[in-house]
Structures are given as structure tokens and as C-alpha cells.
Design a protein around this motif. Sequence first.
Motif, PDB file in Angstrom:
ATOM      1  N   ILE A  35      61.149  39.442 -16.732  1.00 39.58           N
ATOM      2  CA  ILE A  35      59.968  40.167 -17.175  1.00 39.58           C
ATOM      3  C   ILE A  35      60.347  41.524 -17.755  1.00 39.58           C
ATOM      4  O   ILE A  35      59.758  42.013 -18.718  1.00 39.58           O
ATOM      5  CB  ILE A  35      58.978  40.360 -16.013  1.00 39.58           C
ATOM      6  N   ALA A  36      61.353  42.161 -17.168  1.00 36.07           N
ATOM      7  CA  ALA A  36      61.828  43.462 -17.639  1.00 36.07           C
ATOM      8  C   ALA A  36      63.292  43.614 -17.251  1.00 36.07           C
ATOM      9  O   ALA A  36      63.759  43.013 -16.282  1.00 36.07           O
ATOM     10  CB  ALA A  36      61.007  44.596 -17.037  1.00 36.07           C
ATOM     11  N   PHE A  37      64.013  44.423 -18.019  1.00 34.72           N
ATOM     12  CA  PHE A  37      65.421  44.673 -17.728  1.00 34.72           C
ATOM     13  C   PHE A  37      65.800  46.043 -18.288  1.00 34.72           C
ATOM     14  O   PHE A  37      65.093  46.582 -19.156  1.00 34.72           O
ATOM     15  CB  PHE A  37      66.312  43.573 -18.311  1.00 34.72           C
ATOM     16  N   PRO A  38      66.884  46.650 -17.795  1.00 36.20           N
ATOM     17  CA  PRO A  38      67.220  48.030 -18.166  1.00 36.20           C
ATOM     18  C   PRO A  38      67.341  48.283 -19.661  1.00 36.20           C
ATOM     19  O   PRO A  38      66.989  49.367 -20.133  1.00 36.20           O
ATOM     20  CB  PRO A  38      68.565  48.255 -17.466  1.00 36.20           C
ATOM     21  N   GLU A  39      67.807  47.312 -20.419  1.00 33.06           N
ATOM     22  CA  GLU A  39      68.028  47.524 -21.850  1.00 33.06           C
ATOM     23  C   GLU A  39      66.783  47.278 -22.695  1.00 33.06           C
ATOM     24  O   GLU A  39      66.810  47.436 -23.922  1.00 33.06           O
ATOM     25  CB  GLU A  39      69.151  46.600 -22.355  1.00 33.06           C
ATOM     26  N   ALA A  40      65.675  46.906 -22.061  1.00 32.09           N
ATOM     27  CA  ALA A  40      64.455  46.588 -22.809  1.00 32.09           C
ATOM     28  C   ALA A  40      63.926  47.826 -23.529  1.00 32.09           C
ATOM     29  O   ALA A  40      63.959  48.934 -22.995  1.00 32.09           O
ATOM     30  CB  ALA A  40      63.398  46.028 -21.877  1.00 32.09           C
ATOM     31  N   SER A  41      63.432  47.632 -24.750  1.00 34.37           N
ATOM     32  CA  SER A  41      62.922  48.753 -25.540  1.00 34.37           C
ATOM     33  C   SER A  41      61.419  48.950 -25.341  1.00 34.37           C
ATOM     34  O   SER A  41      60.909  50.058 -25.508  1.00 34.37           O
ATOM     35  CB  SER A  41      63.207  48.518 -27.029  1.00 34.37           C
ATOM     36  N   GLN A  42      60.696  47.878 -24.976  1.00 33.10           N
ATOM     37  CA  GLN A  42      59.250  48.012 -24.833  1.00 33.10           C
ATOM     38  C   GLN A  42      58.881  48.684 -23.520  1.00 33.10           C
ATOM     39  O   GLN A  42      59.537  48.468 -22.503  1.00 33.10           O
ATOM     40  CB  GLN A  42      58.559  46.642 -24.928  1.00 33.10           C
ATOM     41  N   ASN A  43      57.884  49.540 -23.573  1.00 36.15           N
ATOM     42  CA  ASN A  43      57.364  50.182 -22.366  1.00 36.15           C
ATOM     43  C   ASN A  43      55.974  49.633 -22.101  1.00 36.15           C
ATOM     44  O   ASN A  43      55.025  49.951 -22.822  1.00 36.15           O
ATOM     45  CB  ASN A  43      57.314  51.700 -22.533  1.00 36.15           C
ATOM     46  N   GLU A  44      55.875  48.824 -21.061  1.00 34.41           N
ATOM     47  CA  GLU A  44      54.598  48.192 -20.727  1.00 34.41           C
ATOM     48  C   GLU A  44      54.244  48.455 -19.262  1.00 34.41           C
ATOM     49  O   GLU A  44      55.115  48.676 -18.426  1.00 34.41           O
ATOM     50  CB  GLU A  44      54.657  46.682 -20.963  1.00 34.41           C
ATOM     51  N   VAL A  45      52.961  48.424 -19.012  1.00 29.38           N
ATOM     52  CA  VAL A  45      52.451  48.490 -17.650  1.00 29.38           C
ATOM     53  C   VAL A  45      51.781  47.150 -17.374  1.00 29.38           C
ATOM     54  O   VAL A  45      51.053  46.633 -18.228  1.00 29.38           O
ATOM     55  CB  VAL A  45      51.440  49.638 -17.473  1.00 29.38           C
ATOM     56  N   PHE A  46      52.055  46.584 -16.211  1.00 31.28           N
ATOM     57  CA  PHE A  46      51.426  45.302 -15.920  1.00 31.28           C
ATOM     58  C   PHE A  46      50.954  45.236 -14.476  1.00 31.28           C
ATOM     59  O   PHE A  46      51.485  45.894 -13.587  1.00 31.28           O
ATOM     60  CB  PHE A  46      52.363  44.134 -16.222  1.00 31.28           C
ATOM     61  N   VAL A  47      49.914  44.438 -14.296  1.00 26.78           N
ATOM     62  CA  VAL A  47      49.358  44.138 -12.977  1.00 26.78           C
ATOM     63  C   VAL A  47      49.624  42.663 -12.696  1.00 26.78           C
ATOM     64  O   VAL A  47      49.396  41.812 -13.562  1.00 26.78           O
ATOM     65  CB  VAL A  47      47.838  44.412 -12.927  1.00 26.78           C
ATOM     66  N   VAL A  48      50.107  42.359 -11.520  1.00 27.82           N
ATOM     67  CA  VAL A  48      50.344  40.963 -11.149  1.00 27.82           C
ATOM     68  C   VAL A  48      48.999  40.327 -10.799  1.00 27.82           C
ATOM     69  O   VAL A  48      48.332  40.744  -9.857  1.00 27.82           O
ATOM     70  CB  VAL A  48      51.309  40.852  -9.959  1.00 27.82           C
ATOM     71  N   ALA A  49      48.609  39.331 -11.588  1.00 27.38           N
ATOM     72  CA  ALA A  49      47.357  38.617 -11.332  1.00 27.38           C
ATOM     73  C   ALA A  49      47.594  37.372 -10.479  1.00 27.38           C
ATOM     74  O   ALA A  49      46.792  37.033  -9.613  1.00 27.38           O
ATOM     75  CB  ALA A  49      46.691  38.220 -12.642  1.00 27.38           C
ATOM     76  N   GLU A  50      48.709  36.697 -10.727  1.00 29.15           N
ATOM     77  CA  GLU A  50      49.085  35.510  -9.958  1.00 29.15           C
ATOM     78  C   GLU A  50      50.603  35.485  -9.836  1.00 29.15           C
ATOM     79  O   GLU A  50      51.315  35.940 -10.729  1.00 29.15           O
ATOM     80  CB  GLU A  50      48.616  34.226 -10.661  1.00 29.15           C
ATOM     81  N   GLY A  51      51.086  34.935  -8.703  1.00 26.06           N
ATOM     82  CA  GLY A  51      52.523  34.781  -8.531  1.00 26.06           C
ATOM     83  C   GLY A  51      53.183  35.990  -7.894  1.00 26.06           C
ATOM     84  O   GLY A  51      52.530  36.909  -7.418  1.00 26.06           O
ATOM     85  N   ARG A  52      54.534  35.983  -7.919  1.00 32.48           N
ATOM     86  CA  ARG A  52      55.310  37.062  -7.326  1.00 32.48           C
ATOM     87  C   ARG A  52      56.512  37.397  -8.202  1.00 32.48           C
ATOM     88  O   ARG A  52      57.105  36.518  -8.825  1.00 32.48           O
ATOM     89  CB  ARG A  52      55.796  36.680  -5.920  1.00 32.48           C
ATOM     90  N   LEU A  53      56.857  38.684  -8.248  1.00 40.47           N
ATOM     91  CA  LEU A  53      57.978  39.171  -9.043  1.00 40.47           C
ATOM     92  C   LEU A  53      58.943  39.956  -8.160  1.00 40.47           C
ATOM     93  O   LEU A  53      58.520  40.647  -7.235  1.00 40.47           O
ATOM     94  CB  LEU A  53      57.496  40.082 -10.176  1.00 40.47           C
ATOM     95  N   ARG A  54      60.210  39.877  -8.469  1.00 43.61           N
ATOM     96  CA  ARG A  54      61.225  40.622  -7.727  1.00 43.61           C
ATOM     97  C   ARG A  54      61.748  41.769  -8.582  1.00 43.61           C
ATOM     98  O   ARG A  54      62.120  41.577  -9.738  1.00 43.61           O
ATOM     99  CB  ARG A  54      62.376  39.688  -7.350  1.00 43.61           C
ATOM    100  N   VAL A  55      61.771  42.984  -7.995  1.00 44.07           N
ATOM    101  CA  VAL A  55      62.290  44.167  -8.673  1.00 44.07           C
ATOM    102  C   VAL A  55      63.637  44.508  -8.042  1.00 44.07           C
ATOM    103  O   VAL A  55      63.721  44.702  -6.824  1.00 44.07           O
ATOM    104  CB  VAL A  55      61.337  45.372  -8.523  1.00 44.07           C
ATOM    105  N   PHE A  56      64.698  44.585  -8.862  1.00 42.61           N
ATOM    106  CA  PHE A  56      66.019  44.842  -8.297  1.00 42.61           C
ATOM    107  C   PHE A  56      66.926  45.561  -9.293  1.00 42.61           C
ATOM    108  O   PHE A  56      66.640  45.611 -10.493  1.00 42.61           O
ATOM    109  CB  PHE A  56      66.678  43.535  -7.842  1.00 42.61           C
ATOM    110  N   ARG A  57      67.999  46.131  -8.776  1.00 42.02           N
ATOM    111  CA  ARG A  57      69.063  46.713  -9.587  1.00 42.02           C
ATOM    112  C   ARG A  57      70.336  45.961  -9.279  1.00 42.02           C
ATOM    113  O   ARG A  57      70.554  45.507  -8.154  1.00 42.02           O
ATOM    114  CB  ARG A  57      69.246  48.200  -9.290  1.00 42.02           C
ATOM    115  N   ALA A  58      71.194  45.833 -10.279  1.00 40.09           N
ATOM    116  CA  ALA A  58      72.459  45.128 -10.121  1.00 40.09           C
ATOM    117  C   ALA A  58      73.618  46.096 -10.323  1.00 40.09           C
ATOM    118  O   ALA A  58      73.623  46.876 -11.278  1.00 40.09           O
ATOM    119  CB  ALA A  58      72.543  43.972 -11.120  1.00 40.09           C
TER     120      ALA A  58
END
Length: 223
Positions: A35-58
Motif C-alpha cells: 500500500i505504501a513504501f519509503p520510496e513512494a512519491s505520492q502522499n495520501e491519507v487513508f482510512v481502513v474501511a475493511e481488512g487489516r494492514l501492517r505498518v513496518f520498517r525493514a
Amino acid sequence: MKISTLSLLEELERPEYAAMKKAFRRRRYVKGESIAFPEASQNEVFVVAEGRLRVFRAYEEKEFTFAVLEPGDIYSSHTGAHVVALTDGVLLVTDVGTFHREMMETPAVTQAMVRVLGGLLKNAFQIIDGLVFSDSTTRLAAFLLAEARGEPEGPVVRLSVTIEELALHLGMSRQTASTLLADMGRSGVIRKLGRGVYRIEDPDRLGGAGALMIPGRTALHAM
């Protein structure tokens, strides 16, 4: 593992937030999608409506989970973290500029965002403390105690994640997480009631997990 007790989905259904709701567009995603990654150029704000997302650093070959976003949670893609879908689901998405304009008129959004950021910061410090000062057993024990909810027969943990996801969240291997849970069960500290459901039989022993003795082992210090 939910990082905010305020559901923005519920707020957006209120009549006074109709304009804010219209600013978001629906976007479906599939399990494993980035959904997003450090090199991404787009800046978006999102709300989770369904499902689950994991936020992490590598870092090198290791990954450290900061949060699991669930329905109602809000997040911004410009934080420099990876966001990957744990399940299929739906997002409500808008650009940062539009979000900033609407946020000025919607106090609940500001409140939700602050809670999410506070949750992420808290999780980040817990990860750092765990990696520097605690072994795997202590990290798992602390997580179980934090997730436990009081029920008539004692504190119960109802995991909303798989063992693999739990291991990623705590910075250990899946095998280590499974072994530690099994050892805690054999020792009588916890009891498995069902899939992903555990009752804490001895909170005091679990709280002192660093010195927890298991028959056949010197201590639970698997890494």
C-alpha cells in the motif's frame, strides 16, 4: 493490537462530516499488496474501511512491525514506512492537501490522527525497549498481558492476528513464537481455549517471564 479506540468510520457517518466523507474515494486492495513504501512519491491519507494492514520498517534482513491498522484507523503514506495488506480489504483514500483542508473543519479527524501517531510512537518505543533490554519470552509475555481482557474466569487474550503476524510484530521467528506459546501452555501459565484464544492462568508468573522456569528447560530465553 488496534492502535486507536476511535473509529473514524463511525465519525464519517455523522451528518456534519458529510463533506469530509465525500473527499475520500474507495480503493480495494488484496492480501500481500504493498500500500505504501519509503520510496513512494505520492502522499495520501487513508482510512481502513475493511481488512487489516501492517505498518513496518525493514533494516537489513529484519522487519519491525510498528502497528496493525484495522477498520476505522487512519494513516498517511508519507511516513517512510512500509504498509502491506494482511488481508483483502477496502481503503478510503484522499490526497494530503485535501485532507488538510477538510481536517480544519473536522475535529474528530485530528483527534483520530493524533491517537494513531501516539500509538505508533508508543509501539516504536516498546520495540526498541524489547530489542535492547528484553528477550523473546519477555516480549511475548508483555504482549499477552497488554492484550488480555477481563472475563468471568480470568484474563483472556483473543488474538486478531496469525502466529506469523504475531512473530513479525514482536521481532522473532514464527517457530520461536509457536514454541514459547506451547511452553507457556505446558507450564500452566496460559491455557489455549481455541484458535487464537488464550486464558492467562497465572498473571504473576507471566509477568516475571524472564525467570519463568519450564520443565525440561533452564528458562524461556529462546530468541
